[in-house]
Structure formats: structure tokens, C-alpha cells
Enzyme design. Structure first.
Site, PDB file in Angstrom:
ATOM      1  N   ARG A  36       0.970  -1.152  -0.054  1.00  0.00           N
ATOM      2  CA  ARG A  36      -0.274  -0.151  -0.016  1.00  0.00           C
ATOM      3  C   ARG A  36       0.812   1.489   0.359  1.00  0.00           C
ATOM      4  O   ARG A  36       0.285   2.154  -0.793  1.00  0.00           O
ATOM      5  CB  ARG A  36      -0.774   0.177   1.005  1.00  0.00           C
ATOM      6  CG  ARG A  36      -2.240  -1.170   1.240  1.00  0.00           C
ATOM      7  CD  ARG A  36      -2.854  -0.831   2.393  1.00  0.00           C
ATOM      8  NE  ARG A  36      -3.793  -1.846   1.445  1.00  0.00           N
ATOM      9  CZ  ARG A  36      -4.878  -2.252   2.565  1.00  0.00           C
ATOM     10  NH1 ARG A  36      -5.122  -2.025   4.145  1.00  0.00           N
ATOM     11  NH2 ARG A  36      -5.989  -2.845   2.216  1.00  0.00           N
ATOM     12  N   LYS A 198     -19.481 -14.875   5.253  1.00  0.00           N
ATOM     13  CA  LYS A 198     -20.454 -14.132   5.157  1.00  0.00           C
ATOM     14  C   LYS A 198     -20.607 -14.543   4.306  1.00  0.00           C
ATOM     15  O   LYS A 198     -19.894 -13.156   3.182  1.00  0.00           O
ATOM     16  CB  LYS A 198     -20.705 -13.358   6.997  1.00  0.00           C
ATOM     17  CG  LYS A 198     -20.285 -13.934   7.631  1.00  0.00           C
ATOM     18  CD  LYS A 198     -20.762 -12.666   8.416  1.00  0.00           C
ATOM     19  CE  LYS A 198     -19.881 -11.414   8.817  1.00  0.00           C
ATOM     20  NZ  LYS A 198     -20.396 -10.770   9.382  1.00  0.00           N
ATOM     21  N   GLY A 354      -8.407  -8.718   0.283  1.00  0.00           N
ATOM     22  CA  GLY A 354      -7.239  -8.335   1.082  1.00  0.00           C
ATOM     23  C   GLY A 354      -7.168 -10.480   0.919  1.00  0.00           C
ATOM     24  O   GLY A 354      -5.711 -10.573   1.088  1.00  0.00           O
ATOM     25  N   GLY A 377     -13.022  -3.994  -0.175  1.00  0.00           N
ATOM     26  CA  GLY A 377     -14.865  -3.036   0.335  1.00  0.00           C
ATOM     27  C   GLY A 377     -15.072  -2.264  -0.445  1.00  0.00           C
ATOM     28  O   GLY A 377     -16.044  -2.160  -1.301  1.00  0.00           O
TER      29      GLY A 377
HETATM   30  P1  AMP Z   1     -14.313 -12.305   4.426  1.00  0.00           P
HETATM   31  O1  AMP Z   1     -13.241 -11.619   4.837  1.00  0.00           O
HETATM   32  O2  AMP Z   1     -15.884 -12.396   4.328  1.00  0.00           O
HETATM   33  O3  AMP Z   1     -14.001 -12.186   3.332  1.00  0.00           O
HETATM   34  O4  AMP Z   1     -13.345 -13.141   5.073  1.00  0.00           O
HETATM   35  C1  AMP Z   1     -12.451 -14.205   4.454  1.00  0.00           C
HETATM   36  C2  AMP Z   1     -12.317 -14.985   5.996  1.00  0.00           C
HETATM   37  O5  AMP Z   1     -13.090 -16.075   5.755  1.00  0.00           O
HETATM   38  C3  AMP Z   1     -11.389 -15.765   6.357  1.00  0.00           C
HETATM   39  O6  AMP Z   1     -10.392 -15.362   7.176  1.00  0.00           O
HETATM   40  C4  AMP Z   1     -11.332 -17.538   6.037  1.00  0.00           C
HETATM   41  O7  AMP Z   1     -10.760 -18.144   7.501  1.00  0.00           O
HETATM   42  C5  AMP Z   1     -12.787 -17.298   6.644  1.00  0.00           C
HETATM   43  N1  AMP Z   1     -13.166 -18.341   6.088  1.00  0.00           N
HETATM   44  C6  AMP Z   1     -13.611 -19.218   4.715  1.00  0.00           C
HETATM   45  N2  AMP Z   1     -13.728 -20.198   4.983  1.00  0.00           N
HETATM   46  C7  AMP Z   1     -15.018 -20.694   6.483  1.00  0.00           C
HETATM   47  C8  AMP Z   1     -15.339 -21.620   6.734  1.00  0.00           C
HETATM   48  N3  AMP Z   1     -15.970 -22.759   5.998  1.00  0.00           N
HETATM   49  N4  AMP Z   1     -15.555 -21.429   7.646  1.00  0.00           N
HETATM   50  C9  AMP Z   1     -15.106 -20.671   8.599  1.00  0.00           C
HETATM   51  N5  AMP Z   1     -14.469 -19.383   8.299  1.00  0.00           N
HETATM   52  C10 AMP Z   1     -14.174 -18.886   7.220  1.00  0.00           C
END
Ligand code: AMP
Length: 397
Positions: A36, A198, A354, A377
Site C-alpha cells: 500500500r 459470510k 485482502g 470493500g
Molecule cells: P471475508 O472477509 O468475508 O472475505 O472472509 C474471509 C474469512 O473467511 C477468512 O478469514 C477465512 O478463514 C474465513 N472462512 C472461509 N471459509 C470458512 C469456513 N468454511 N468456515 C469458517 N470461516 C471461513
């Protein structure tokens, strides 16, 4: 067209330059990745070369309006001096007398860096009075912080509007050009790959992708909300109960729009949430009730690979599993490798966010994909077709 610093000269000006120095730090407060910082150097150099003085504004981490010493931008000031040889005048506050003293002290060729904007809540509450004070430090404004342009924050939204001369910095312009090109010159088959913890953060982007993509590959924790919507047993896997209806709607929408929304056919399950847990591949119909899903399985990796290799345009956001744990990183790494391979065949691959970017970096594939955008984002907001406040607040010709 958005006005860029490229066609401007800043001789004799103090230029308020909003950058994204939100760099990762380890427990010893060392910068572990300076991408960055590197991204803003061309804009900093132009201002200095023109004979202006960059007065740099940034945030670092989430201090939530409190003074958090380990999130001081003094770390970055020292880094800029030691690694890149700049002469940095650091202002230990972004309000009060300190910034005026620092600016007074700075000579042409120097950089002024102000303390973390987010030590004040005024920044995140988009406070106009805060912006008015910051505006006194400069004659013109430049935004080179793509990762933050989706935020209605004071230095991003209110501040530029107080300047007649307000421009996009070089790295911000590059981002917009790459993303614009990708979206306006899509060659089919077009595939969207969406993962991450999520579904709630990504509903709007999935909706948008359903309209334009031929195929969407779903992975990560969010797949379990989709499985719930299909009535499957998901064991102790994470899911969002209040989003199950929405997942159903997305499945229906994809059918109506003739978009192939692909969910994994098998997954890696673990007996607890740790890298040293027992784990195995199971079909999605056979998730044991006391295990939890951690990654996409082998068959799915093969299926996703094939879809990716047959695509001409691919966008990717979000890991396929808990990729921070080695045993559950295979899905994410397989996607990263396939993206590099399909780029070599001439496809356009855009990676946003990220975690997906970190996976690409970890595998040394940064130069093997078309583009990795630094702002997850901001990228999602852009892909949703929503307004980016930090861009809207700049000047157009
Ligand atoms: P995001 O910030 O929404 O893109 O989510 C990224 C995070 O999702 C990472 O830290 C991953 O460890 C988590 N993640 C991915 N797959 C899973 C899963 N099956 N169960 C729990 N966490 C997850």
C-alpha cells in the site's frame, strides 16, 4: 472524466494527499507488507518533482476514536525515511498546533505526514468541521486511497469538496481504469468466484454477478447458508440463519437469469476449528452432524479448475476455505493457481480483496494474474455498481 494528477503541476503548492497507509503490522510493530505504501509513491514523487509539498493524510487500523500508540503513523514515517530515503516531517497530531508546525518546518523535497486520522471519531463520522480544519493545511487535494473510497469519511468525502483543485492520484486512477476495463470489455465465458466467511457482506455483488456472469462459483463459509437453503445437514459449520431466505432467492434468481450458480459438491470437514484437527473430504450430502466444513473438497477443486480454465474473464473475491490454516488452504490455493494458468492463456483475471490477494501473494502469483486490487470493500462497492463517495467528491472535466 475524473481529473487526474497526471495533467497537473503542483509547483509551490502544499498538496493534501489522502493515501491508504493502512499497512499490516506484526506484534513488534514492524510493517509486514508495504504494497500500500509502494502504490502511493508515484503520486508522492510527482508532487515533490513538481516542486510541491505532499501533506499526507491516512488512517491505520481501527483505533475507533482513541489514541492507540501501536497504531501511530510514526511507524510509517520512519519506514519512508529508512526504506525509501524520504525526508519526513511527522506531525504527532492531525489537529491543534502540531500540523501547522510540521508544515512550517517542511522544505521543498520533504514530506509531511500527519498522525492517524482515526484517532478522532470525526473522521469516520464524516464530520464537516474536522474536514474544514484539515483543509487549512493544503492548497489542493489529491485522493490516492482506492481502498477507502467507498467510505463516507471526512477526509474522503467532505474534505475534497472544500477544494477547487481536487484530483485522483495515480494509483487510484489505475484502479479505476483496470476495473472499468474489466467491466466494460467482458469477454465470455465470464465467471465470478465468491467466497469468504459470510454471505451478508456479498449479497449485492452476487446479485450483480448473476446478471452478468455465465457461471458463479461459491466457496468459503458462505456456502453453508446456501446448503441450509437447500435443506442439507451442515453439522457445526458456520452459517447465517437470517440469510437462508436470501440464499434461496439468489438460487432462484440465478435460475431465472440462466446463470450457473455452482456450489461445491464435496467439502473438507474437521472435528474442530484448528489446523491440527482431524479432517476428511465428504460429499455435501454427508456432512457429519458434529463436524464442521472448512474448505472445498477435491472433486470441487477439479470442477472449479475446469470452469476457470474455460473462462475468458474471471473476477474473484473471498477465500474458498479457512486458508490461514494450511490444511484448509488447498481450495483457495487451487483457485489462485488456476487463475494464474488461465491468465497465461489470455484470460482477464481480476482479484479483489485482502484475503484473495494475500493468497495470490503467498503463492508468488502477483505478476501472473491481470490485476489484484488492494481495496476489497471498494472493489465490492464498485462491482455492485454503487457510488463511490471518494470518487464522487473529486473534480471532473
Ligand atoms: P471475508 O472477509 O468475508 O472475505 O472472509 C474471509 C474469512 O473467511 C477468512 O478469514 C477465512 O478463514 C474465513 N472462512 C472461509 N471459509 C470458512 C469456513 N468454511 N468456515 C469458517 N470461516 C471461513
Amino acid at each position: 472524466m475524473l481529473k487526474s494528477v497526471d495533467y497537473e503541476n503542483f509547483e509551490g503548492e502544499r498538496v493534501l494527499l489522502r493515501v491508504d497507509f493502512n499497512v499490516p503490522l506484526n506484534s513488534r510493530q514492524e510493517i509486514t507488507d508495504d504494497l500500500r505504501i509502494m502504490e502511493s509513491l508515484p503520486t508522492i514523487n510527482q508532487i515533490i518533482h513538481d516542486g510541491g509539498i505532499p501533506i499526507i493524510l491516512s488512517h491505520l487500523g481501527r483505533p475507533k476514536g482513541k489514541w492507540v500508540n501501536k497504531l501511530s503513523l510514526e511507524t510509517v514515517a520512519k519506514y519512508l525515511e529508512q526504506k525509501f530515503g524520504y525526508n519526513v516531517v511527522f506531525s504527532p497530531d492531525c489537529l491543534g498546533k502540531a500540523p501547522f508546525d510540521a508544515i512550517e518546518k517542511a522544505k521543498p523535497g520533504d514530506i509531511v505526514l500527519l498522525e492517524n486520522l482515526r484517532f478522532y471519531n470525526y473522521e469516520t463520522s464524516n464530520d464537516l468541521e474536522f474536514a474544514k480544519i484539515l483543509s487549512q493545511y493544503g492548497d489542493s487535494y489529491v485522493n490516492d486511497a482506492f481502498g477507502t473510497v467507498h467510505r463516507y469519511h471526512s477526509s474522503i468525502y467532505e474534505l475534497p469538496k472544500l477544494f477547487e483543485r481536487r484530483f485522483g492520484g495515480k494509483s487510484l486512477m489505475w484502479e479505476l481504469e483496470y476495473l472499468g476495463n474489466a467491466m466494460n470489455n467482458v469477454v465470455h465465458p465470464y465467471t465470478g468466484i465468491i467466497g469468504g466467511a459470510k454471505i451478508s457482506d456479498k449479497i449485492n455483488v452476487i446479485k450483480k454477478l448473476i446478471e452478468v456472469c455465465d457461471t458463479i462459483l461459491i466457496g468459503g463459509g458462505m456456502m453453508f447458508t446456501f446448503y441450509k437453503a437447500l435443506g442439507l445437514e451442515i453439522g457445526r459449520s458456520i452459517f447465517e440463519a437470517e440469510k437462508v431466505e436470501m440464499a434461496k432467492e439468489l438460487i432462484d434468481l440465478a435460475k431465472q437469469r440462466n446463470c450457473n450458480l455452482m456450489l461445491p459438491v464435496d467439502i473438507v470437514v474437521a472435528d474442530h476449528f484448528a489446523n491440527d484437527a482431524n479432517y476428511k473430504d465428504v460429499d455435501v450430502e454427508n456432512i457429519p452432524s458434529d463436524w464442521l466444513g472448512m474448505d472445498i473438497g477435491k472433486q470441487t477443486r477439479e470442477q472449479f479448475k475446469k470452469i476457470i480454465m474455460d473462462s475468458r474473464t474471471i473476477v474473484w473475491n473471498g477465500p474458498m476455505g479457512v486458508f490461514e490454516m494450511e490444511n484448509f488452504s488447498k481450495g483457495t490455493l487451487a483457485v489462485a493457481t488456476s487463475l494464474a494458468n488461465v491468465t497465461a492463456k489470455g484470460a482477464m483475471t481480476i482479484i479483489g480483496g485482502g484475503d484473495s490477494g494475500a493468497a495470490i501473494k503467498k503463492m508468488h502469483l502477483m505478476n501472473k494474474v491481470t490485476h489484484v486490487t488492494p481495496g476489497g470493500g471498494a472493489w465490492l462497492t464498485y462491482m455492485e455498481g454503487e457510488i463511490l463517495p471518494g470518487i464522487e467528491a473529486l473534480d471532473y472535466k
